[in-house]
Design an enzyme around this catalytic site. Structure first.
Site, mmCIF file in Angstrom:
data_model
loop_
_atom_site.group_PDB
_atom_site.id
_atom_site.type_symbol
_atom_site.label_atom_id
_atom_site.label_comp_id
_atom_site.label_asym_id
_atom_site.label_seq_id
_atom_site.Cartn_x
_atom_site.Cartn_y
_atom_site.Cartn_z
ATOM 1 N N HIS A 152 0.827 -1.198 0.000
ATOM 2 C CA HIS A 152 0.000 0.000 0.000
ATOM 3 C C HIS A 152 0.863 1.250 0.000
ATOM 4 O O HIS A 152 2.066 1.202 0.260
ATOM 5 C CB HIS A 152 -0.921 0.021 1.227
ATOM 6 C CG HIS A 152 -2.126 -0.850 1.091
ATOM 7 N ND1 HIS A 152 -2.076 -2.225 1.225
ATOM 8 C CD2 HIS A 152 -3.423 -0.549 0.819
ATOM 9 C CE1 HIS A 152 -3.284 -2.716 1.052
ATOM 10 N NE2 HIS A 152 -4.114 -1.735 0.810
ATOM 11 N N LYS A 156 -0.804 4.918 4.551
ATOM 12 C CA LYS A 156 -1.769 4.020 5.193
ATOM 13 C C LYS A 156 -1.387 3.848 6.656
ATOM 14 O O LYS A 156 -0.214 3.650 6.990
ATOM 15 C CB LYS A 156 -1.799 2.671 4.478
ATOM 16 C CG LYS A 156 -2.854 1.714 5.027
ATOM 17 C CD LYS A 156 -2.986 0.482 4.147
ATOM 18 C CE LYS A 156 -3.961 -0.542 4.729
ATOM 19 N NZ LYS A 156 -5.320 0.027 4.902
#
Length: 263
Positions: A152, A156
């Site tokens: 990600h 995040k």
């Protein structure tokens, strides 16, 4: 028309949701909320001004807008309270924020039943990610040794991702729990083998350039099988978000997983 409030409207996902709701012919954006309120939600989303100014008080916005559905893309540390606020105001909740614990999900289910107001949680709204999980369940029947790598963007807040955890939880219901690798292996660096769900290692990567990607790698005698999904843009999540907003009012209690809304 289904009246929708978007919570977390100033964030990257929130702005995409505002646009998706505005583009849907059967959804009506009636309110937008964020801790950084004050701007026109349409202008923030890159569309024409819509006159809906982003507020900073969720409870008041829920009541004053007569919203039927709240879509939440906020933060793991506030999402539980947001969902409780929506359900207590008899507004159905569609939750894309990850980080809810099993205990919190149980409390949401209880509050949903108590208030006769539905709630929906999806670790991932991308149709391809749902298909990845279903295909992985098929593969685990024949190749029970598996590891998960999720990748990600570097902003995040939680690791591993909700999608990775849900994938591992689905697979542990198919394969017998067991430790993989050499039984005498030793980590030279703590965490080198990742986290574990019943012996399924999960590895998290956080780097600029990623949106959301996951690879599920199966190993067998003389072979490996990799099932991978990549979201290269946040628009990949929007069809699932819109689908959930349309379907949640027709459900009872708490529903977890977009697969429950797919034909």
């Amino acid at each position: 028309m289904i009246k929708v409030l978007v919570n977390g409207a100033c964030g990257r996902m929130g702005r995409a949701v505002v646009k998706a709701v505005s583009d849907a012919n059967d959804l009506e954006l009636v309110a937008a909320v964020d801790v950084n309120g004050g701007a026109d939600s349409g202008e923030l989303a890159g569309i024409d001004k819509n006159g809906i100014v982003v507020g900073d008080d969720l409870a008041s916005s829920l009541r004053e807008s007569n919203a039927q559905v709240m879509i939440d893309f906020t933060r793991p540390d506030v999402v539980f309270d947001n969902v409780c606020t929506a359900l207590e105001n008899h507004v159905a909740a569609v939750v894309g924020t990850t980080g809810l614990s099993d205990d919190q999900k149980l409390k949401i289910a209880e509050l949903s039943a108590k208030n006769d107001t539905s709630a929906f949680i999806a670790p991932n709204f991308a149709i391809g990610a749902v298909l990845l999980m279903q295909m992985s369940k098929m593969a685990a029947k024949y190749m029970p040794d598996v590891e998960i790598i999720e990748m990600h963007h570097d902003r995040k807040l939680d690791a591993p991702s909700g999608t990775a955890i849900q994938t591992a939880e689905l697979l542990r219901g198919i394969r017998e729990p067991h430790k993989q690798g050499n039984p005498d292996e030793k980590e030279k660096l703590d965490g080198a083998r990742g986290g574990s769900v019943d012996g399924i290692p999960i590895h998290s990567v956080r780097l600029q350039g990623f949106v959301a990607s996951q690879a599920v790698i199966f190993g067998g005698l003389g072979q490996t099988l990799t099932i991978r999904h990549d979201s290269t843009d946040r628009t990949s999540f929007m069809p699932g978000v819109v689908l959930a907003a349309r379907r949640v009012l027709g459900t009872k209690g708490l529903t977890v997983g977009l697969e429950n809304f797919l034909d």
